[in-house]
Design a protein around this motif. Structure first.
Motif: not given
Lengths: 374, 513
Positions: A254-261, B311, B335-336, B339, B352-354, B356, B367, B422
């Motif tokens: 989930k975090a990866a997806r929200l980071s543009g992966v 987003f 998302v890309s 960005i 959970s979302y921010g 790794i 990342l 970010w």
């Protein structure tokens, strides 16, 4: 993990009263285990994403069968048949990757289906028979040696010795270059004495291996293939954006997806790649057996999975290295080989391998918890 | 005069670093509906967790007296045995089991472990009758709506012979019709001798059915109102709910607003699971260069959903509407895309979302910006180490080094890592979702300073926060979000906690209950 490998090597060296590391047996070890090692590199990427691929054994058999039909029955030239076989493996992986990444079917189920599907197709292609023999040029891939086999001095293959020296020089140039680059960025460098002892050990290991090989038939071609694969995939996983993205996805999707992966794309290519490497392994297996059989590659997926986990990969994803998987594969290979030399029966070999797998992963989990709690 | 049913005396509950409850007294009479109101994080849920045994006896100070007996609950089962049953906001039903199976889950009608299905179904039907649900008890829970599921929860509570029913925001997910049904059911249960504690943000509901109201703020009881003796006055309730002085410190900033940089027009999004529900309804807003824009609203108002849907469509389905950046329309399908268009979103849920968590600080920081350190997709690790090292100092992240795993960092430092990730991506518009949740005052101040530095450089910030003083202290302009709509817009000068709360309440009134 490398310490465990060295420990097991020494142990079996003693238990087999020196047979394990005899030149002929070193070559044998490489020939016997090359395909499992190739498979574990592909499997490792799937395991880093937090999943597994159960279909590789069947893909190995299927690709071997197709190669046999092309080369033995249809007399297709070897290079073309090899290319087609690799593409078919890639296609088999991509087919499964499509379902996993874009239709969101759990990889366990997709690859379980793939395992049945490709095993079945193997039998269809071979009509239940064994196809043999392959053209000689093809057999060389799995059983051949580096050219210049007959040039020997004092019973040692000169080519192998020279390759060892060249590799050592390249290694040291690389390390020096790395050090110079780090200095350019103004980073703190490790003490030079420490680095030199590290280089010394590595150079010794490289040359011990090449001398060992030189004392028999020289460098097996399949070892060259294996080393190339290890270098390429270590590079991809450690140095490229794609590699970093695979680890990020496995660590927290989930975090990866929200980071543009691009998580779907990554999953697709990881599984396509498992298929490609399974095809490489399939060709090696077929070449070594000099035949394609419906039973080829049976249970290989489990050996590859075990190699990754023994090599420190995490079942929940995000952790694992190519080198780790190779070391894990070698541990299993040496166990197999050592116990066979000692005359341990196959049934007890299985028991011991099971215990080693369990023990290795327990050790891993335990030490990780310890470092995590500090 | 009614008899006292429940009394909680001097309840104090501390979590590491904060006092969630500070000598709270609560008295609930027999057969009454007692409402508890307060802002997000005021301590309502903690108080109910103390009462129901989620926080066991001994982890808090004070005593609970139920029906005249002092109680010490070790877990939920203990409190349920006495008839105290809590129904959480997030329903705890299992969708693939039938209504009857759900009602008796953990409390099966069984002999020696073998379930008597006939008895279960007969009793379930009786309970469904009591709560006025006409569906067959063998229907699967996934096939009934949220409103009916809420009734199943109540039936489940009744099956445990509940004497005291605690409902946490029971109408949050219900439509008006369903809400009305639920409220009249509570009144009916009251007649049958069941006392209820109702936690709600919706003051009109409370006015309608509550006999008594307790207002909590910052872990203390601020006010008690009884229908029989006091006039239930909305103004008074609101004032008590939010009437905190802004004592937190916010670094000073002189805003320098530029031209409009970001505009959203008619943005409408459907719920990802309930395909027919409009979750975000025709939102329009804009952001200027160098501006901090706040999104105020209660929990569940749709603020996070708005941010995530913008987003790269990371939330919701069937997105429609237009997004403009610097006057040009942009499409953000992933998302890309976002960005690349220099828009960043810092999640409210960093774990959970921010982050790794198993990766080190450096890999987390870079990342979203790996392309800055790479040529033909090959990462220049030395450059990566150098830049991340700079961020470590710039953001004052306390750690043993870049190689430390982020799971070993404190909450405040983890938040700084997410923020750093970010900022490194060099966005023009930074959406911050609850940027200071769960971190200490010192770290909060540092994060406010970072935000001010960013807008000084001409970046724009959209700040979502449930802490109103924070919004009032930081923002140039505040949009008030309620039920997926923009309920109002206030400039920094006009905004106050009262005006924001009033805006939310009038909005839900307009929609009519």
């Amino acid at each position: 993990m490398i310490i465990a490998l060295v420990f097991i090597m020494i142990l079996f060296q003693i238990l087999t009263s020196g047979i394990l590391l005899k030149p002929m047996n070193i070559t044998n070890l490489i020939l016997q285990n090359s395909y499992v090692l190739i498979l574990s590199v592909g499997m490792l990427l799937a395991i880093i994403t937090g999943n597994i691929d159960l279909s590789v054994g069947s893909v190995v058999a299927f690709v071997g069968a197709l190669a046999a039909v092309m080369m033995v029955t249809l007399k297709v030239p070897v290079p073309i048949a090899v290319m087609i076989s690799l593409l078919v493996g890639l296609g088999a992986g991509a087919f499964q990757g499509l379902f996993i990444a874009y239709f969101k079917i759990p990889p366990f189920i997709v690859t379980l289906a793939g395992m049945l599907l490709f095993r079945g197709l193997t039998m269809v292609v071979l009509k239940g028979q064994t196809l043999a023999p392959f053209p000689e040029s093809f057999q060389l891939i799995a059983a051949g040696y580096f050219p210049g086999q007959d040039v020997k001095i004092a019973g040692l293959n000169v080519v192998a010795i020279i390759v060892g020296i060249i590799l050592s020089v390249i290694f040291i140039i690389f390390e020096l270059n790395k050090r110079r680059n780090m200095a350019k960025f103004g980073f703190e460098l490790l003490p030079i004495s420490f680095e030199i002892s590290k280089w010394f050990i590595t150079v010794c290991a490289i040359n011990a291996l090449t001398i060992g090989l030189a004392a028999y038939n020289g460098i097996p071609l399949v070892l060259v293939l294996l080393v190339v694969i290890i270098i390429v995939y270590t590079f991809i996983t450690q140095k490229t954006i794609a590699g970093r993205h695979i680890y990020a996805l496995g660590g927290n999707v989930k975090a990866a997806r929200l980071s543009g992966v691009k998580t779907k794309k990554i999953m697709f290519w990881v599984y396509a790649n498992v298929g490609l490497l399974a095809a490489v392994a399939g060709l090696v297996v077929a070449g070594r057996l000099n035949a394609a059989t419906p039973k080829a590659g049976n249970m290989f997926e489990l050996d590859a999975i075990a190699a990754c986990f023994i090599g420190g990969a995490s079942a929940s994803g995000g952790i694992g290295t190519v080198i780790g998987a190779i070391v894990g594969g070698l541990v299993m290979g040496i166990l197999n080989n050592g116990m066979s030399i000692m005359g341990v029966s196959v049934d007890w070999q299985q028991v011991i391998k099971g215990i080693v797998l369990l023990g290795a992963v327990c050790f891993d989990v335990y030490t990780k918890n310890k470092t995590g709690s500090k | 005069m009614a008899t006292i049913h429940l009394e909680m005396r001097n309840i104090t509950k501390a979590f590491p670093g904060m006092k969630a409850l500070d000598s709270v007294n609560l008295t609930v009479n027999n057969q009454e509906i007692h409402a508890i109101v307060g802002e997000n994080g005021a301590g309502k849920s903690t108080l109910m967790k103390v009462l129901s045994g989620v926080h066991p006896h001994g982890t808090f100070e004070g005593e609970i007296i139920f029906n005249g007996n002092v109680c010490s609950f070790a877990n939920i089962k203990d409190s349920e045995k006495l008839g105290i049953v809590i129904i959480h906001q997030e329903l705890a039903l299992i969708p693939f089991l039938s209504i009857a199976e759900n009602i008796f889950l953990g409390n099966e009608r069984a002999v020696n472990g073998v379930i008597n299905w006939n008895k279960s179904i007969v009793e379930a039907n009786k309970l469904l009758d009591k709560v006025g649900l006409k569906d067959n008890s063998t229907t699967l829970v996934e096939n009934i709506g949220v409103g009916k599921q809420q009734l199943v929860e109540i039936a489940k509570a009744l099956s445990k012979e509940a004497k005291l029913l605690i409902l946490d925001e029971p109408t949050a997910a219900l439509n008006d019709d369903e809400s009305n049904k639920l409220l009249s059911l509570l009144l009916e249960l009251k007649k049958k001798g069941i006392t209820s504690i109702l936690i709600s943000h919706k003051l009109n509901e409370i006015e309608k059915i509550a006999d008594a109201i307790t207002i909590i703020r910052d872990g203390r009881v601020i006010d008690n109102l009884h229908k029989s003796t006091d006039i239930i006055d909305e103004e008074r309730i609101i004032k008590s709910m939010v009437g905190r002085e802004i004592t937190d410190l916010y670094p000073a900033r002189s805003p320098q607003l530029g031209d409009e940089i970001f505009r959203v027009e008619n943005w409408t999004v459907f719920h990802p699971e309930h395909a027919d529900t409009i979750a975000i309804d025709n939102i329009n807003f804009n952001v200027k260069k160098g501006e901090v824009v706040g999104f105020a609203g209660l929990m569940g108002a749709g603020r996070t959903e708005i941010a995530m849907s913008l987003f790269g469509k990371s939330w919701g389905k069937k997105h429609s509407g237009k997004i403009y950046k610097e006057g040009k329309q942009i499409l953000l399908n992933s998302v890309s895309d976002a960005i690349e268009n220099k828009i960043a979103y810092v999640t409210e849920d960093r774990k959970s979302y921010g982050l790794i968590l198993i990766n080190n600080i450096m890999k987390n920081l870079t990342l979203a910006s790996l392309r800055f350190f790479s040529r033909i997709n090959i990462i220049n690790k030395n450059q990566e180490v150098l830049t991340s090292g700079e961020y470590l100092t710039k953001l004052n992240i306390k750690c043993s080094g870049l190689k430390q795993k982020v799971e070993d960092l404190s909450g405040g430092n983890q938040q700084k890592v997410v923020l750093g990730k970010w900022i490194m991506a060099d966005p023009d518009i930074l959406i911050l979702d609850e940027p200071t949740r769960g971190i200490d005052v010192g770290a909060k101040f540092e994060i406010y300073t970072i935000i001010n530095d960013l807008v000084k450089k001409g970046k724009s910030v959209i700040m979502i926060s449930s802490e109103m003083p924070e919004l009032l202290g930081m923002c140039d302009r505040i949009y008030i979000i309620a039920e997926g709509c923009i309920a109002g817009e206030l400039t920094a000068k006009k905004a106050s906690q009262e005006s924001i709360m009033k805006c939310i309440i009038t909005h839900s009134r307009k929609r009519g209950i």
